[in-house]
Design a protein around this motif. Structure first.
Motif, PDB file in Angstrom:
ATOM      1  N   ASP A   1      13.945  -4.394   0.795  1.00  0.00           N
ATOM      2  CA  ASP A   1      13.390  -3.423  -0.142  1.00  0.00           C
ATOM      3  C   ASP A   1      12.088  -2.897   0.464  1.00  0.00           C
ATOM      4  N   THR A   2      12.161  -1.685   1.002  1.00  0.00           N
ATOM      5  CA  THR A   2      10.980  -1.169   1.707  1.00  0.00           C
ATOM      6  C   THR A   2       9.866  -0.736   0.755  1.00  0.00           C
ATOM      7  N   SER A   3      10.133  -0.737  -0.563  1.00  0.00           N
ATOM      8  CA  SER A   3       9.014  -0.453  -1.471  1.00  0.00           C
ATOM      9  C   SER A   3       8.019  -1.612  -1.440  1.00  0.00           C
TER      10      SER A   3
ATOM     11  N   PRO B   1       4.035   5.029   7.557  1.00  0.00           N
ATOM     12  CA  PRO B   1       5.028   4.058   7.091  1.00  0.00           C
ATOM     13  C   PRO B   1       6.467   4.540   7.287  1.00  0.00           C
TER      14      PRO B   1
ATOM     15  N   ARG C   1       9.130   4.899   5.410  1.00  0.00           N
ATOM     16  CA  ARG C   1       9.210   4.865   3.941  1.00  0.00           C
ATOM     17  C   ARG C   1      10.614   4.537   3.446  1.00  0.00           C
TER      18      ARG C   1
ATOM     19  N   THR D   1      -4.288   0.446   8.082  1.00  0.00           N
ATOM     20  CA  THR D   1      -4.382   1.190   6.819  1.00  0.00           C
ATOM     21  C   THR D   1      -3.417   0.707   5.742  1.00  0.00           C
ATOM     22  N   TYR D   2      -2.148   0.588   6.102  1.00  0.00           N
ATOM     23  CA  TYR D   2      -1.114   0.390   5.072  1.00  0.00           C
ATOM     24  C   TYR D   2      -0.864  -1.086   4.787  1.00  0.00           C
ATOM     25  N   LYS D   3      -0.604  -1.385   3.502  1.00  0.00           N
ATOM     26  CA  LYS D   3      -0.427  -2.771   3.055  1.00  0.00           C
ATOM     27  C   LYS D   3       0.947  -2.972   2.396  1.00  0.00           C
ATOM     28  N   ASP D   4       1.435  -4.211   2.404  1.00  0.00           N
ATOM     29  CA  ASP D   4       2.668  -4.515   1.679  1.00  0.00           C
ATOM     30  C   ASP D   4       2.356  -4.864   0.223  1.00  0.00           C
ATOM     31  N   ALA D   5       3.390  -5.228  -0.538  1.00  0.00           N
ATOM     32  CA  ALA D   5       3.229  -5.467  -1.974  1.00  0.00           C
ATOM     33  C   ALA D   5       2.318  -6.659  -2.257  1.00  0.00           C
TER      34      ALA D   5
ATOM     35  N   LEU E   1       0.776  -3.991   6.956  1.00  0.00           N
ATOM     36  CA  LEU E   1       2.113  -3.781   7.507  1.00  0.00           C
ATOM     37  C   LEU E   1       2.051  -3.968   9.019  1.00  0.00           C
TER      38      LEU E   1
END
Lengths: 570, 248
Positions: free
Chosen positions: A65-67, A83, A85, A439-443, A448
């Motif tokens: 689940d890439t969300s 990302p 996405r 920059t980007y983070k997981d849930a 990432l």
């Protein structure tokens, strides 16, 4: 505040092929093993209504689940990584069995050349043959040393196959005979023989007959229903971790799987690891699971991500070329050609994931590279994996992508095209690497993984060369028209290519150029084992799972030795 | 349903049109709603939906007005038109397939990574819109309507096939300005969803009566080909859907 649980012998992070194999081998040996699986439980019964192309193949029912978690991607260091996405280029698995559930089952061994690629190349062609910037190196283990572990994995799966005249020596024949053949496979065999090549049937984890493995687990006979890749098998006829090895671990009474358990950290004291931290994603509770041995047994991406996040080992720096973690990420290239047949219609909708025939005449150094400006090569195959109608709309070149002509041609050629495919080996390059995204983070608030990757000159030359060979085979087979695959441009994360990602935590004989030794034991933490295709020093030109399985058996033996004697195993 | 029944129902529909719907069974009324929605479209008037059974799910889950739905339906039909091979996207139920998909996880991007920051990426980096697929379709349809008016002073579904193709080609070539997404991105989604609707299992509302599969000679959800896999000849097999497997 994380709750600390009682210590166990071994904790595995992820329960797919590698986690399952370690569990079966170690729990049977008396060790208390806990498997932490971020996804849910599932079994053969869950696949009975699985012949649904939209749900499974297009909407990725069995995939990550890439969300919640994905990677970021850029082609080079100058670009801003963004990302991924939605899934595309490769399909990461999730839930019990991992990507081992939705694989096709093509179970080739790598070849002696792969493990000693540097020494063999330099010996035959001199030191200049390997170009600057390519981290081509020997694996720290030879084919003959790995052979017994291949044998164990193939016995666990019951692989259906036949002797390949160009492969490394086998200690035992394949456990079961090859699968049935088809019209298109026969055409390929005839054509390649006429061209002087040596065709053999693809070693298959879709079994030709019922089989009981060394753990007493039953694997059934394939029905050729054509729903393998991206699907689970409703017959229990495609070996996967859930039917082949995990039940053996459970039977020992020493194994526990905790579902919905997402590991967020490997706890490292600078010389050893003490356990892992994880979150129960349903309750939100955090736990620390102490263990004598930690095994990272998730896919390539997360094996590397855990090492980077937990700061274990020196991170690769592309500016200096120093450091090892994240280095040598490899993929594969897909040379090939499609033949259009005006006179004959084929049963392209029937098949099995590993139903096919291959040649290795253009693999490794099986052909002379003296006058070629690349090394290695790739397997060339025809497969009949079952074409499904949404994804397969082959049309001759110059057909519009939509409208009347598209409709007519895509319908007509759905059963009138045969593709000759290849998997071109991929060599590590200094600019292709994995690190953490700034920059980007997981849930769970963790960074990432960032992939910096592009096809290399070596890839482009190999693609061109092998594509020509595949087109010649297609013509020999009698296609009315043969359309070769295009030359390589920039790698794109968008279209599906292959889920054969490797590297980032590679094995080797030297801690300065590898992350783990030949037992997959981390050079900087003797009780940490990093198991999977993350250990491949380069990617060969066949499917990786047999080698992943073999390395897992090797690591299992390493962990047994380590528990007895401690210290470094090499 | 037998072949004979299917064709007689089709003939009935052809002759009677939807006005007769009130006097026949509920299933037929439901299938006639497809036509009612399409009533202004000369190309789809007086056509059945392939003789399917009760189509209670031929109703809007995502769309809110008929005009938007008609524009979508006309676009899908240009991607996969009716021809000598068999039915096109409309008869196959593709517009309803897309409506239902847009109302669900796919339209809402529930499995996609939708955290910012958002930047326009390179083509090799893929989908980078902050809009979900449902929003992209809404905007795309609005733009199709606007472009039809500005280029031809007509609504999209009133245009000739050639004119519709010209407009769709402009979208495909990314020549229509959109905000937050691109016309090419919308076109690719619409094209992909149309093909999905033609060939997905009929439970999703497209591929009516498995006509998509029949045209392509794909037999659907078969349990086994073990007795046929070695055949040297092409084997034509009557298709089977997941619904029929459940009832066995």
């Amino acid at each position: 505040m994380a709750k600390t649980l009682p210590k166990v012998d071994v904790v595995t992070v992820g329960v797919g092929w590698t986690g399952g194999i370690l569990a079966a081998e170690l729990a049977k040996d008396g060790m208390k093993v806990v498997g932490l699986e971020r996804g849910k439980e599932r079994s053969t019964e869950d696949y009975l209504h699985g012949h649904d192309e939209l749900r499974y193949a297009l909407r990725y029912e069995l995939m990550q689940d890439t969300s919640k978690e994905t990677i970021t991607f850029r082609n080079n260091r100058k670009q801003r990584a963004l990302p991924m996405r939605q899934l595309g280029s490769f399909l990461l698995g999730e839930n019990l069995g991992g990507a081992g559930v939705h694989w096709n089952g093509q179970t080739y061994r790598f070849f002696p050349y792969d493990f000693e690629i540097k020494s063999m190349t330099e010996k035959k062609y001199g030191k200049g043959k390997i170009k600057d910037g390519y981290f081509v190196q020997d694996w720290g283990i030879t084919y003959d040393e790995l052979e017994p572990y291949y044998d164990q994995f193939e016995k666990a799966c019951g692989i259906s196959g036949e002797e390949n005249p160009m492969a490394g020596k086998r200690s035992n024949p394949y456990p079961t005979p090859p699968m049935k053949s088809t019209r298109s496979l026969d055409k390929f065999s005839e054509a390649t023989k006429e061209l002087g090549y040596k065709p053999y049937r693809i070693p298959s984890a879709n079994l030709s007959e019922p089989y009981k493995n060394q753990y007493g687990m039953q694997i059934n006979a394939c029905q050729y229903c054509a729903f393998c890749e991206r699907f689970g098998c409703e017959y229990g006829a495609k070996s996967d971790p859930v039917i082949s090895v995990i039940p053996a671990a459970k039977e020992s009474g020493n194994y526990e799987i905790r579902y919905h358990s997402n590991v967020t950290e490997v706890i490292y004291d600078g010389s050893k690891v003490t356990g892992v931290k994880y979150v129960d994603v349903q309750s939100g509770e955090e736990f620390i699971q102490p263990a004598e041995v930690v095994a990272l047994t998730s896919y390539v991406m997360n094996n590397v991500k855990f090492l980077l996040m937990s700061d274990i080992g020196q991170k690769y720096d592309p500016k200096t070329g120093q450091g090892v973690v994240g280095r040598s990420y490899c993929y594969q290239i897909l040379p090939g050609a499609t033949g259009f047949y005006e006179e004959e219609q084929f049963n392209t909708f029937m098949g099995a994931g590993a139903l096919g025939t291959s040649i290795n005449d253009f693999y490794g150094d099986n052909f002379d590279h003296s006058d070629l400006d690349f090394i290695h090569g790739g397997v060339i195959s025809i497969t009949q994996t079952g074409k499904r109608p949404i994804a397969n709309n082959p049309t001759p070149p110059d057909t519009p992508r939509w409208g009347k002509e598209f409709k007519s041609n895509s319908i007509k050629y759905y059963t009138r095209t045969l593709t000759i495919g290849s998997q071109g080996a991929s060599l590590p390059y200094k600019e292709n690497f994995l690190d953490l995204d700034p920059t980007y983070k997981d849930a769970y608030g963790l960074p990432l993984l960032r992939m910096t990757y592009n096809f290399t000159d070596q890839d482009k030359k190999l693609q061109k060369y092998i594509t020509k060979k595949t087109a010649e085979i297609s013509e020999k087979m009698g296609a009315s028209k043969t359309v070769p695959n295009p030359e390589l441009t920039d790698y794109s994360i968008v279209p599906y290519q292959t889920t054969h990602n490797t590297g980032g935590a590679i094995m080797g004989a030297d801690p300065n150029s590898s992350v783990v030794n030949s037992y997959l034991q981390h050079w900087n933490a003797e009780n940490l084992f990093v198991v999977g295709a993350s250990a491949f020093a380069h990617n060969g030109g066949v499917n990786p799972t047999d080698t992943v399985g073999a390395l897992a058996y090797r690591a299992a033996e390493g962990i047994k030795k380590y528990r007895k004697n401690g210290g470094s195993l090499v | 349903m037998s072949e004979q029944e299917k064709y007689s129902r089709r003939d009935f529909l052809k002759k009677s049109g939807y006005a007769a719907g009130g006097v026949v069974g509920g299933g037929l009324i439901a299938s006639l709603i497809t036509m009612q929605v399409m009533e202004d479209d000369p190309k789809t008037k007086n056509q059945s939906n392939g003789g399917s059974e009760d189509q209670f799910n031929d109703a809007f889950m995502f769309f809110t007005n008929r005009d938007d739905f008609r524009v979508l339906a006309s676009s899908c039909e240009r991607v996969f038109p009716e021809d000598e091979n068999g039915p096109g996207a409309i008869k196959l139920g593709v517009p309803f397939f897309i409506d239902h998909q847009l109302a669900g996880p796919w339209g809402n991007n529930t499995k996609e990574y939708m955290q910012g920051p958002f930047y326009k990426g390179e083509p090799t980096q893929g989908y980078q819109s902050r809009m979900n697929r449902g929003e992209i379709f809404r905007m795309g349809i609005k733009k199709l309507k606007e472009k039809s008016q500005s280029d031809y002073q007509k609504s999209f579904q009133e245009l000739s096939a050639e004119e519709q193709d010209k407009i769709l080609t402009a979208f495909e070539n990314d020549e229509v300005k959109m905000t937050g997404t691109t016309s090419a991105e919308f076109f690719e989604l619409m094209r992909a969803a149309t093909i999905e609707g033609v060939y997905a299992d009929p439970m999703y509302s497209g591929n009516r009566n498995m006509e998509g599969w029949k045209m392509k000679q794909f037999p659907g959800a078969q349990m086994s080909y073990i007795g046929k896999i070695e055949s040297d000849k092409f084997v034509d097999i009557e298709p089977q859907s997941l619904h029929s497997m459940l009832n066995k």
